[in-house]
Write a protein that holds these residues in place. Structure first.
Motif, PDB file in Angstrom:
ATOM      1  N   PHE A 181      42.749  50.909 -61.868  1.00  0.00           N
ATOM      2  CA  PHE A 181      41.934  49.706 -62.099  1.00  0.00           C
ATOM      3  C   PHE A 181      42.689  48.694 -62.971  1.00  0.00           C
ATOM      4  O   PHE A 181      43.341  49.084 -63.955  1.00  0.00           O
ATOM      5  N   SER A 215      48.574  51.968 -75.082  1.00  0.00           N
ATOM      6  CA  SER A 215      47.945  53.273 -74.863  1.00  0.00           C
ATOM      7  C   SER A 215      46.679  53.145 -73.997  1.00  0.00           C
ATOM      8  O   SER A 215      45.893  52.199 -74.138  1.00  0.00           O
ATOM      9  N   GLY A 216      46.535  54.066 -73.080  1.00  0.00           N
ATOM     10  CA  GLY A 216      45.313  54.174 -72.276  1.00  0.00           C
ATOM     11  C   GLY A 216      45.194  53.198 -71.098  1.00  0.00           C
ATOM     12  O   GLY A 216      44.153  53.115 -70.447  1.00  0.00           O
ATOM     13  N   LYS A 219      49.463  54.510 -67.590  1.00  0.00           N
ATOM     14  CA  LYS A 219      50.871  54.856 -67.275  1.00  0.00           C
ATOM     15  C   LYS A 219      50.959  56.292 -66.731  1.00  0.00           C
ATOM     16  O   LYS A 219      51.495  56.518 -65.647  1.00  0.00           O
ATOM     17  N   SER A 220      50.401  57.248 -67.496  1.00  0.00           N
ATOM     18  CA  SER A 220      50.462  58.660 -67.055  1.00  0.00           C
ATOM     19  C   SER A 220      49.644  58.842 -65.780  1.00  0.00           C
ATOM     20  O   SER A 220      50.036  59.615 -64.892  1.00  0.00           O
ATOM     21  N   HIS A 221      48.539  58.121 -65.710  1.00  0.00           N
ATOM     22  CA  HIS A 221      47.672  58.179 -64.524  1.00  0.00           C
ATOM     23  C   HIS A 221      48.466  57.753 -63.284  1.00  0.00           C
ATOM     24  O   HIS A 221      48.445  58.447 -62.249  1.00  0.00           O
ATOM     25  N   LYS A 428      41.467  55.318 -72.454  1.00  0.00           N
ATOM     26  CA  LYS A 428      41.887  56.574 -73.093  1.00  0.00           C
ATOM     27  C   LYS A 428      40.699  57.446 -73.536  1.00  0.00           C
ATOM     28  O   LYS A 428      40.723  58.665 -73.370  1.00  0.00           O
TER      29      LYS A 428
HETATM   30  N1  LIG Z   1      44.188  51.597 -65.081  1.00  0.00           N
HETATM   31  C1  LIG Z   1      43.491  52.726 -64.996  1.00  0.00           C
HETATM   32  N2  LIG Z   1      42.811  52.983 -63.893  1.00  0.00           N
HETATM   33  C2  LIG Z   1      42.108  54.089 -63.785  1.00  0.00           C
HETATM   34  N3  LIG Z   1      41.988  55.017 -64.747  1.00  0.00           N
HETATM   35  C3  LIG Z   1      42.669  54.810 -65.865  1.00  0.00           C
HETATM   36  C4  LIG Z   1      43.461  53.654 -66.038  1.00  0.00           C
HETATM   37  N4  LIG Z   1      43.989  53.707 -67.245  1.00  0.00           N
HETATM   38  C5  LIG Z   1      43.589  54.838 -67.779  1.00  0.00           C
HETATM   39  N5  LIG Z   1      42.806  55.528 -66.969  1.00  0.00           N
HETATM   40  C6  LIG Z   1      42.133  56.775 -67.251  1.00  0.00           C
HETATM   41  O1  LIG Z   1      42.344  57.044 -68.592  1.00  0.00           O
HETATM   42  C7  LIG Z   1      43.008  58.240 -68.789  1.00  0.00           C
HETATM   43  C8  LIG Z   1      44.130  58.035 -69.792  1.00  0.00           C
HETATM   44  O2  LIG Z   1      45.049  57.151 -69.261  1.00  0.00           O
HETATM   45  P1  LIG Z   1      46.619  57.410 -69.311  1.00  0.00           P
HETATM   46  O3  LIG Z   1      46.887  58.766 -69.796  1.00  0.00           O
HETATM   47  O4  LIG Z   1      47.158  57.064 -68.017  1.00  0.00           O
HETATM   48  O5  LIG Z   1      47.047  56.375 -70.363  1.00  0.00           O
HETATM   49  P2  LIG Z   1      48.501  56.044 -70.825  1.00  0.00           P
HETATM   50  O6  LIG Z   1      48.725  54.650 -70.467  1.00  0.00           O
HETATM   51  O7  LIG Z   1      49.428  57.023 -70.290  1.00  0.00           O
HETATM   52  O8  LIG Z   1      48.366  56.149 -72.355  1.00  0.00           O
HETATM   53  P3  LIG Z   1      49.353  56.791 -73.405  1.00  0.00           P
HETATM   54  O9  LIG Z   1      50.466  55.907 -73.610  1.00  0.00           O
HETATM   55  O10 LIG Z   1      48.509  56.941 -74.680  1.00  0.00           O
HETATM   56  O11 LIG Z   1      49.721  58.135 -72.861  1.00  0.00           O
HETATM   57  C9  LIG Z   1      43.537  58.636 -67.471  1.00  0.00           C
HETATM   58  O12 LIG Z   1      43.455  60.004 -67.272  1.00  0.00           O
HETATM   59  C10 LIG Z   1      42.683  57.930 -66.498  1.00  0.00           C
HETATM   60  O13 LIG Z   1      41.636  58.737 -66.081  1.00  0.00           O
END
Ligand SMILES: Nc1ncnc2c1ncn2[C@@H]1O[C@H](COP(=O)(O)OP(=O)(O)OP(=O)(O)O)[C@@H](O)[C@H]1O
Length: 437
Positions: A181, A215-216, A219-221, A428
């Motif tokens: 999203f 954060s959140g 990226k990991s998603h 997050k």
């Molecule tokens: N853009 C997005 N679309 C859909 N779901 C998301 C999105 N961003 C985050 N999420 C949801 O939030 C959770 C955490 O996101 P994610 O681990 O990808 O964040 P990150 O960017 O990797 O943060 P960090 O740098 O703290 O690791 C994911 O498991 C996912 O379910």
């Protein structure tokens, strides 16, 4: 005097006649020739017959006139008993006026025949045609060559299509658009890198993309979705998800970790080369990676390695440069950008942030000189609500809108800028909050 004039007029008469006859013959000849060209032979032959009759009639009339003239002259000469002989008359130009020249009977001139440009062929026998020019063999060889080149190019395009189809980038695009999203611009950027890379067989360097964001924001998603897709198309053994805090938590082991990682990557690229596939290496939490590991990776992606090392995709995920991204988004979100599409807003973000991020990243480690940089933006409240909806549905709860709004309201946001409310922690906290329901 009268004798001389009469003989002159008689010879003139004959000359006139001959002249006329010539003209007649000429004109008739021309008509006949035209007639021969005519597609109706019966008409032309009829015309020539008429011409012959006319000439004959004319000839008889002239002959009759000549006989009458001769009779008249004979009657005049018969009075003297001998044909009148006169002394030769000497011609001078005295007494001749210019007008008297005009009274001279015009000397019949032979009409110049106009030469026809077209070649006339005789009537009898089959009509001859211009011989056809034979085409040289070189022309046929050239056509054959064109055909071969066309088939080769067509085959190459088909093979490339097959190659891209094997990675099912359309399927990947659908998945990413459905599951990620508020990051449409970044998703398009990533897909475009993958399409460009996978649409050719021969590569002079591996594809290295580095995704950055606060954060959140997903990226990991994104990394997880990509890994899942590649596992389904190239197999489990050709996808590596490397979390440095999990695989190499102790800095003291960094050297050994680097060696192990290098050996693992070499093994995977060799297997991929044998299977004619492209492996995927994802490095999450790249901001925590030890220098030794980064050095090994730089050697693998930058130096002139053998072919198998060039056919590989490296994806780095990190929050390096996140403060720049947050600052840029909060300062540049205005009512003007409201009308822009997501991809336009993201391409502006990439254009403005890439030089700043690259500068910071290259100072962190030269590995980032080899990477294409892809920033992810902050998520808005609407996107956070979408995350809640997704998580609630996944957990089997009833997706009540007022409940989702309440949960999204509990998240912290930056002050509204340009009508936008950006989440400070992205999605997050979504999982944790749903788990507490
Ligand atoms: N853009 C997005 N679309 C859909 N779901 C998301 C999105 N961003 C985050 N999420 C949801 O939030 C959770 C955490 O996101 P994610 O681990 O990808 O964040 P990150 O960017 O990797 O943060 P960090 O740098 O703290 O690791 C994911 O498991 C996912 O379910």
């Amino acid at each position: 005097m009268s004798d001389g004039s009469s003989s002159t007029s008689s010879s003139q008469l004959v000359e006139d006649f001959e002249g006329e006859l010539d003209e007649e013959v000429d004109s008739e000849e021309e008509k006949n020739q035209e007639g021969r060209e005519s597609p109706i032979p019966s008409l032309s032959s009829f015309a020539s017959l008429r011409a012959v009759v006319r000439i004959k009639q004319k000839y008889h009339a002239m002959k009759k006139r000549r006989q009458e003239m001769a009779l008249r002259l004979g009657a005049q000469g018969g009075l003297t008993g001998a044909p009148g002989r006169t002394s030769p008359k000497i011609f001078t130009f005295d007494g001749l006026t210019p007008t008297s020249f005009s009274s001279f009977p015009s000397v019949p001139q032979k009409k110049k025949r106009r030469r026809k440009r077209r070649v006339m062929f005789p009537n009898d026998g089959p009509r001859k045609t211009v011989p056809k020019q034979e085409r040289s063999r070189a022309t046929y060889c050239l056509y054959l060559l064109f055909a071969i080149v066309f088939v080769q190019v067509y085959n190459a395009i088909e093979n490339l299509d097959d190659h891209v189809l094997r990675y099912d980038l359309e399927g990947l695009e659908k998945t990413l658009r459905r599951e990620v999203f508020g990051q449409q611009g970044a998703v398009e950027g990533l897909l475009s890198h993958l399409k460009d890379y996978l649409s050719t067989y021969v590569h002079n360097k591996p594809l290295v993309v580095s995704v950055h964001g606060p954060s959140g924001v997903g990226k990991s998603h994104l990394g997880r979705l990509l890994a899942g897709h590649f596992r389904s198309v190239v197999g489990d053994t050709l996808v590596l998800q490397y979390y440095v805090l999990h695989h190499c938590p102790q800095e003291a082991d960094a050297m050994q970790c680097a060696r192990n990682l290098s050996a693992l990557i070499s093994e995977m690229v060799e297997r991929a080369e044998e299977e004619e596939k492209i492996p995927l290496f994802i490095f999450d939490e790249a901001e925590h990676m030890h220098v030794e590991i980064l050095d090994v990776l730089l050697r693998l992606v930058a130096s002139k390695q053998s072919n198998e090392y060039l056919n590989a995709i490296y994806l780095f995920l990190s929050n390096l440069g996140d403060a720049h991204i947050t600052k840029h988004m909060l300062q540049n979100s205005s009512s003007v950008s409201m009308g822009m599409t997501a991809s336009v807003r993201h391409s502006n973000l990439v254009k403005e942030l890439t030089p700043i991020l690259r500068n910071k990243l290259e100072k962190h480690h030269p590995l980032w000189t080899e990477a294409d940089i892809l920033p992810l933006g902050l998520l808005e409240k609407d996107h956070v609500m979408e995350c809640f909806l997704e998580e609630i549905t996944r957990e089997g709860f009833y997706p009540d809108h007022s409940n989702i709004e309440r949960l999204a309201g509990e998240i912290e946001y930056y002050p509204v800028v340009g009508g936008r409310e950006y989440s400070q922690t992205g999605c997050k906290q979504v999982v944790a909050k749903v788990n507490m329901l």
